[in-house]
Design a protein around this motif. Structure first.
Motif, PDB file in Angstrom:
ATOM      1  N   TYR A  91       0.842  -1.192   0.000  1.00 15.27           N
ATOM      2  CA  TYR A  91       0.000   0.000   0.000  1.00 15.27           C
ATOM      3  C   TYR A  91       0.880   1.246   0.000  1.00 15.27           C
ATOM      4  O   TYR A  91       1.740   1.403   0.871  1.00 15.27           O
ATOM      5  CB  TYR A  91      -0.934  -0.003   1.209  1.00 15.27           C
ATOM      6  CG  TYR A  91      -1.847  -1.206   1.212  1.00 15.27           C
ATOM      7  CD1 TYR A  91      -3.073  -1.167   0.575  1.00 15.27           C
ATOM      8  CD2 TYR A  91      -1.448  -2.402   1.831  1.00 15.27           C
ATOM      9  CE1 TYR A  91      -3.905  -2.275   0.565  1.00 15.27           C
ATOM     10  CE2 TYR A  91      -2.270  -3.509   1.817  1.00 15.27           C
ATOM     11  CZ  TYR A  91      -3.500  -3.451   1.181  1.00 15.27           C
ATOM     12  OH  TYR A  91      -4.302  -4.544   1.152  1.00 15.27           O
ATOM     13  N   ASP A  92       0.653   2.100  -0.966  1.00 17.84           N
ATOM     14  CA  ASP A  92       1.419   3.342  -1.102  1.00 17.84           C
ATOM     15  C   ASP A  92       0.517   4.503  -0.715  1.00 17.84           C
ATOM     16  O   ASP A  92      -0.514   4.744  -1.363  1.00 17.84           O
ATOM     17  CB  ASP A  92       1.917   3.498  -2.542  1.00 17.84           C
ATOM     18  CG  ASP A  92       2.987   4.575  -2.662  1.00 17.84           C
ATOM     19  OD1 ASP A  92       3.392   5.105  -1.614  1.00 17.84           O
ATOM     20  OD2 ASP A  92       3.406   4.886  -3.794  1.00 17.84           O
ATOM     21  N   CYS A 129      -4.264   6.907  -1.745  1.00 18.48           N
ATOM     22  CA  CYS A 129      -3.497   5.674  -1.635  1.00 18.48           C
ATOM     23  C   CYS A 129      -3.744   4.815  -2.867  1.00 18.48           C
ATOM     24  O   CYS A 129      -4.704   5.018  -3.612  1.00 18.48           O
ATOM     25  CB  CYS A 129      -3.862   4.903  -0.366  1.00 18.48           C
ATOM     26  SG  CYS A 129      -5.470   4.062  -0.440  1.00 18.48           S
ATOM     27  N   GLU A 182      -1.026  -2.470 -10.519  1.00 14.67           N
ATOM     28  CA  GLU A 182      -1.371  -1.347  -9.659  1.00 14.67           C
ATOM     29  C   GLU A 182      -2.878  -1.168  -9.642  1.00 14.67           C
ATOM     30  O   GLU A 182      -3.547  -1.366 -10.665  1.00 14.67           O
ATOM     31  CB  GLU A 182      -0.722  -0.053 -10.151  1.00 14.67           C
ATOM     32  CG  GLU A 182       0.785  -0.026 -10.065  1.00 14.67           C
ATOM     33  CD  GLU A 182       1.356   1.291 -10.536  1.00 14.67           C
ATOM     34  OE1 GLU A 182       0.576   2.088 -11.112  1.00 14.67           O
ATOM     35  OE2 GLU A 182       2.554   1.546 -10.346  1.00 14.67           O
ATOM     36  N   SER A 194       4.700  10.462  -2.053  1.00 15.45           N
ATOM     37  CA  SER A 194       4.635   9.260  -1.232  1.00 15.45           C
ATOM     38  C   SER A 194       5.164   9.545   0.173  1.00 15.45           C
ATOM     39  O   SER A 194       6.234  10.142   0.351  1.00 15.45           O
ATOM     40  CB  SER A 194       5.447   8.138  -1.877  1.00 15.45           C
ATOM     41  OG  SER A 194       5.384   6.968  -1.071  1.00 15.45           O
ATOM     42  N   THR A 223      -5.881   4.666  -8.156  1.00 14.41           N
ATOM     43  CA  THR A 223      -5.655   5.519  -6.977  1.00 14.41           C
ATOM     44  C   THR A 223      -6.994   5.914  -6.355  1.00 14.41           C
ATOM     45  O   THR A 223      -7.971   6.188  -7.052  1.00 14.41           O
ATOM     46  CB  THR A 223      -4.868   6.771  -7.379  1.00 14.41           C
ATOM     47  OG1 THR A 223      -3.616   6.367  -7.954  1.00 14.41           O
ATOM     48  CG2 THR A 223      -4.590   7.655  -6.167  1.00 14.41           C
ATOM     49  N   TYR A 231      -1.828   3.455   7.717  1.00 14.48           N
ATOM     50  CA  TYR A 231      -0.754   4.434   7.906  1.00 14.48           C
ATOM     51  C   TYR A 231      -1.125   5.238   9.133  1.00 14.48           C
ATOM     52  O   TYR A 231      -2.127   5.952   9.149  1.00 14.48           O
ATOM     53  CB  TYR A 231      -0.627   5.314   6.664  1.00 14.48           C
ATOM     54  CG  TYR A 231       0.291   6.503   6.814  1.00 14.48           C
ATOM     55  CD1 TYR A 231       1.533   6.409   7.419  1.00 14.48           C
ATOM     56  CD2 TYR A 231      -0.095   7.760   6.324  1.00 14.48           C
ATOM     57  CE1 TYR A 231       2.368   7.500   7.549  1.00 14.48           C
ATOM     58  CE2 TYR A 231       0.741   8.860   6.439  1.00 14.48           C
ATOM     59  CZ  TYR A 231       1.959   8.722   7.061  1.00 14.48           C
ATOM     60  OH  TYR A 231       2.794   9.810   7.192  1.00 14.48           O
ATOM     61  N   ASP A 260       4.414   6.888   2.743  1.00 12.97           N
ATOM     62  CA  ASP A 260       4.563   5.588   3.378  1.00 12.97           C
ATOM     63  C   ASP A 260       4.227   4.506   2.369  1.00 12.97           C
ATOM     64  O   ASP A 260       3.298   4.646   1.569  1.00 12.97           O
ATOM     65  CB  ASP A 260       3.638   5.465   4.600  1.00 12.97           C
ATOM     66  CG  ASP A 260       3.888   4.190   5.383  1.00 12.97           C
ATOM     67  OD1 ASP A 260       4.981   4.058   5.954  1.00 12.97           O
ATOM     68  OD2 ASP A 260       2.990   3.329   5.413  1.00 12.97           O
ATOM     69  N   SER A 261       4.986   3.416   2.394  1.00  7.40           N
ATOM     70  CA  SER A 261       4.737   2.261   1.524  1.00  7.40           C
ATOM     71  C   SER A 261       4.992   1.010   2.338  1.00  7.40           C
ATOM     72  O   SER A 261       6.112   0.797   2.826  1.00  7.40           O
ATOM     73  CB  SER A 261       5.642   2.313   0.293  1.00  7.40           C
ATOM     74  OG  SER A 261       5.341   1.256  -0.598  1.00  7.40           O
TER      75      SER A 261
END
Length: 347
Positions: free
Chosen positions: A117-118, A149, A157, A125, A160, A134, A127-128
């Motif tokens: 999860y990005d 995200c 992918e 960005s 979004t 998060y 957190d990944s």
């Protein structure tokens, strides 16, 4: 970057399929140019067939073939996508205040396993991870922004997510003063302001001592010079046991009100029957007063000047006065009683 899109169709396109029949899954690459593709068919995100042919034929079909099918085309370093799932972003708690903990959760519709999860803030960005959440602890005003995200799995992918706006206001204290006319004392209301306030919160305020209330406001009633100091507040959630940060302090300075007094301007005492006596309401501070006069605790509405003239003995009594103005301070203290009466005897 343009990514060719894979479209998966079922032949025959029946609403019901029975065991023993033949089913063909066809993968067409739209916008892929030439036809030198290799095709990868997936069942429940697990590869089940890989070939240069665009069709995957199942014959006979059994109940064990039940599942969610997708496909992808591969040609050199180029890949296609198919029926991309969409990411959904949610945040908690609401409302949010500086110093609290915020959890942002990303869910991939229909496929919630084996994703990375990005998380993005303002398209950057932040957190990944394989964790769907998060967590920001503690949250500050600098975390304010538009969050989205997406999920990444190998070369695939998700779409979004829609953006979620995270706003982290800073609590602050406001003050409001009011005169209690019947008691001649001032009250001060301290209000702890956030963008929003949940009914499940308590407001803490602090100076030399501390006030705790489940309301947004607390009141010093009456207010004294000893209440002078710096006040700040924070919000406490009873249900989840965490506090917001303290607000920036607000200085509260409590001054004594100007003191009024009644003085005899003329004639000098002793006073005799028939004297016309001029009284003055003396207030040493400020000059823009409007004056209020009282005799024997009864308001004299016709008297609004700094000086008044009375006739003895008809107007004898206990006189008081007070000043009023539009700016702070808006009033003076009420003067002490000053007795005006005939004190002299005519020889």
């Amino acid at each position: 970057i343009f990514i060719p899109v894979a479209v998966l169709t079922l032949q025959p396109n029946w609403t019901q399929i029975f065991t023993g029949e033949t089913v063909t899954l066809r993968c067409d690459i739209q916008g892929g140019g030439d036809t030198d593709w290799e095709y990868n068919f997936y069942k429940n995100d697990q590869s089940v067939y890989y070939d240069t042919k665009s069709e995957y034929r199942i014959s006979p079909v059994y109940t064990s073939h039940t599942g969610s099918y997708t496909c992808m085309g591969v040609k050199g370093n180029k890949e296609s996508t198919t029926n991309r799932p969409k990411a959904v972003l949610t945040t908690s708690p609401h409302p949010i205040c500086r110093g609290e903990t915020v959890t942002i959760r990303c869910v991939i519709e229909g496929r919630d396993s084996d994703w990375v999860y990005d998380f993005m803030k303002n398209d950057q960005s932040v957190d990944s991870d394989t964790n769907t959440e998060y967590r920001i602890c503690p949250v500050y005003t600098s975390h304010t922004g538009s969050y989205t995200c997406m999920g990444v799995k190998g070369n695939k992918e998700s779409i979004t997510s829609d953006a979620v706006q995270l706003t982290v206001p800073q609590p602050h204290v406001t003050t409001r003063t009011r005169l209690q006319k019947s008691l001649q004392i001032w009250t001060v209301r301290l209000t702890c302001l956030h963008a929003t306030t949940s009914p499940n919160t308590r407001i803490n305020g602090t100076t030399a001592s501390r006030y705790t209330t489940r309301r947004e406001s607390t009141r010093c009633h009456p207010v004294y010079t000893s209440d002078s100091g710096e006040y700040s507040c924070r919000r406490r959630h009873r249900s989840v046991h965490y506090d917001s940060e303290w607000s920036d302090p607000v200085k509260l300075k409590v001054f004594y009100l100007p003191r009024a007094s009644v003085k005899i301007v003329s004639p000098q005492e002793p006073l005799y029957t028939g004297d016309r006596v001029t009284l003055q309401c003396y207030i040493p501070e400020y000059t823009d007063w409007t004056y209020v006069w009282y005799r024997d605790n009864q308001h004299l509405p016709s008297e609004t000047s700094k000086t008044i003239t009375i006739m003895l003995p008809n107007n004898a009594g206990q006189y008081q006065c007070q000043g009023k103005r539009t700016d702070q301070p808006q009033s003076s203290y009420m003067s002490p009683n000053h007795p005006i009466s005939v004190t002299g005897k005519i020889p």
